[in-house]
Design a protein around this motif. Sequence first.
Motif: not given
Length: 124
Positions: A14-15, A17, A67, A84-85, A87, A124
């Motif tokens: 998570a976060g 790319s 994103r 990107n970013n 989830k 996560s």
Amino acid sequence: QVHLVESGGGLAQAGGSLRLSCATSGRSFSSYAMGWFRQTPGQGREFVATINWSADNKYYGDFVKGRFIISRDNAEKTVYLQMNNLKPEDTGVYYCAASTDAVATMRLRDYEYWGQGAQVTVSS
């Protein structure tokens, strides 16, 4: 006939790319609109992004929220999706699609050709 082959999927935190690529065959790539869709667990195929033949029109699904970036290289006959970013809810199979209509479209039924899909898993 147009063949589409996705690559670049995999596992991300998570976060993080990932960049998906979709290589195509066929001489008319530069006249096609291209799109990315995804299928997440328990859901139907969902629109992610689309780009018209000249790359001056791009549209994104509401969930993207800045994103992801779709781009294309007509000389290389390839379309990209920079994600990107990421989830955990972005986890799913991502499909590249080609529409022989040059206009960017969010409608699944407008796309005649589809790739096999690339798995994207976000932890996560």
